[in-house]
Scaffold this motif. Sequence first.
Motif, PDB file in Angstrom:
ATOM      1  N   LEU A  89     -10.883  27.086 -30.082  1.00 55.27           N
ATOM      2  CA  LEU A  89      -9.822  27.998 -29.650  1.00 55.27           C
ATOM      3  C   LEU A  89     -10.209  29.456 -29.885  1.00 55.27           C
ATOM      4  O   LEU A  89      -9.903  30.329 -29.057  1.00 55.27           O
ATOM      5  N   SER A  90     -10.893  29.733 -30.978  1.00 59.23           N
ATOM      6  CA  SER A  90     -11.359  31.105 -31.236  1.00 59.23           C
ATOM      7  C   SER A  90     -12.363  31.540 -30.170  1.00 59.23           C
ATOM      8  O   SER A  90     -12.317  32.680 -29.690  1.00 59.23           O
ATOM      9  N   ASP A  91     -13.258  30.639 -29.794  1.00 60.74           N
ATOM     10  CA  ASP A  91     -14.214  30.951 -28.722  1.00 60.74           C
ATOM     11  C   ASP A  91     -13.497  31.197 -27.403  1.00 60.74           C
ATOM     12  O   ASP A  91     -13.863  32.097 -26.633  1.00 60.74           O
ATOM     13  N   ARG A  92     -12.468  30.409 -27.144  1.00 61.16           N
ATOM     14  CA  ARG A  92     -11.705  30.572 -25.898  1.00 61.16           C
ATOM     15  C   ARG A  92     -11.015  31.938 -25.889  1.00 61.16           C
ATOM     16  O   ARG A  92     -10.980  32.612 -24.865  1.00 61.16           O
ATOM     17  N   ILE A  93     -10.477  32.346 -27.032  1.00 62.72           N
ATOM     18  CA  ILE A  93      -9.825  33.663 -27.121  1.00 62.72           C
ATOM     19  C   ILE A  93     -10.851  34.771 -26.880  1.00 62.72           C
ATOM     20  O   ILE A  93     -10.550  35.766 -26.214  1.00 62.72           O
ATOM     21  N   GLU A 118      -2.253  39.384 -31.188  1.00 61.80           N
ATOM     22  CA  GLU A 118      -1.153  38.544 -31.677  1.00 61.80           C
ATOM     23  C   GLU A 118      -1.502  37.055 -31.590  1.00 61.80           C
ATOM     24  O   GLU A 118      -1.173  36.280 -32.477  1.00 61.80           O
ATOM     25  N   LEU A 119      -2.175  36.699 -30.513  1.00 60.97           N
ATOM     26  CA  LEU A 119      -2.579  35.303 -30.334  1.00 60.97           C
ATOM     27  C   LEU A 119      -3.556  34.873 -31.423  1.00 60.97           C
ATOM     28  O   LEU A 119      -3.460  33.753 -31.942  1.00 60.97           O
ATOM     29  N   ASN A 120      -4.470  35.754 -31.800  1.00 61.51           N
ATOM     30  CA  ASN A 120      -5.393  35.455 -32.909  1.00 61.51           C
ATOM     31  C   ASN A 120      -4.633  35.244 -34.210  1.00 61.51           C
ATOM     32  O   ASN A 120      -4.949  34.344 -34.990  1.00 61.51           O
ATOM     33  N   LYS A 121      -3.623  36.089 -34.454  1.00 57.31           N
ATOM     34  CA  LYS A 121      -2.815  35.949 -35.673  1.00 57.31           C
ATOM     35  C   LYS A 121      -2.056  34.630 -35.668  1.00 57.31           C
ATOM     36  O   LYS A 121      -1.999  33.921 -36.686  1.00 57.31           O
ATOM     37  N   ILE A 122      -1.478  34.294 -34.518  1.00 58.84           N
ATOM     38  CA  ILE A 122      -0.728  33.036 -34.402  1.00 58.84           C
ATOM     39  C   ILE A 122      -1.655  31.849 -34.623  1.00 58.84           C
ATOM     40  O   ILE A 122      -1.300  30.884 -35.315  1.00 58.84           O
ATOM     41  N   LEU A 123      -2.851  31.919 -34.048  1.00 60.79           N
ATOM     42  CA  LEU A 123      -3.820  30.833 -34.218  1.00 60.79           C
ATOM     43  C   LEU A 123      -4.200  30.666 -35.680  1.00 60.79           C
ATOM     44  O   LEU A 123      -4.279  29.547 -36.187  1.00 60.79           O
ATOM     45  N   ASP A 127      -3.417  27.423 -37.926  1.00 65.79           N
ATOM     46  CA  ASP A 127      -4.499  26.708 -38.605  1.00 65.79           C
ATOM     47  C   ASP A 127      -4.156  26.489 -40.073  1.00 65.79           C
ATOM     48  O   ASP A 127      -4.321  25.388 -40.600  1.00 65.79           O
ATOM     49  N   ARG A 128      -3.657  27.509 -40.723  1.00 67.08           N
ATOM     50  CA  ARG A 128      -3.273  27.380 -42.142  1.00 67.08           C
ATOM     51  C   ARG A 128      -2.138  26.363 -42.305  1.00 67.08           C
ATOM     52  O   ARG A 128      -2.142  25.562 -43.233  1.00 67.08           O
ATOM     53  N   ASN A 129      -1.163  26.406 -41.411  1.00 65.55           N
ATOM     54  CA  ASN A 129      -0.037  25.466 -41.502  1.00 65.55           C
ATOM     55  C   ASN A 129      -0.474  24.026 -41.257  1.00 65.55           C
ATOM     56  O   ASN A 129      -0.001  23.107 -41.927  1.00 65.55           O
TER      57      ASN A 129
END
Length: 160
Positions: A89-93, A118-123, A127-129
């Motif tokens: 997902l990070s690569d996709r972003i 914002e999308l990076n923060k949400i991701l 991930d932490r959750n």
Amino acid sequence: MNKMKKNKIADKLRSALWFSTFLTILVGLVGLLSWYQQNRQVNYILSDYLPQEKIVFKLEDNFNYFINDFNEFSNLTSNVLRAQFYEQLSDRIEKIQDLVIQINDINSRKKLLNQITELNKILFVMDRNIYKNILYKQNLDALNTKISWLHDDFNNELFS
């Protein structure tokens, strides 16, 4: 004489069958060639005359892939898969961000870059959750095992 006519008719039917097969193959090849040519022309038009629209199409495709992967990511129960999906997902972003940088409209680019942040923060939060949820489930399973063991041990002591 009658047998000779039958051979001639059979030969003519075979010839007609071969000819119709040849025509069918020829029509199919012409269709494939025209489809290929049309595909090349559309890509040429998108690349040379409408580059911004091509970027938008790529952006839409990458975002749809991101949404599909994010939905799978939200339902994971394995830490190994969680880490793999997070990287994916990070690569996709990053791909989406690279496409957004190519957009000519400055206002749209700024808005989209803010949304990507914002999308990076949400991701990251997601991930932490998910990681915490997996740990809680493991701890819950361990407690359930201990409770079952104590329950069995108590019943064995009580009834022996």
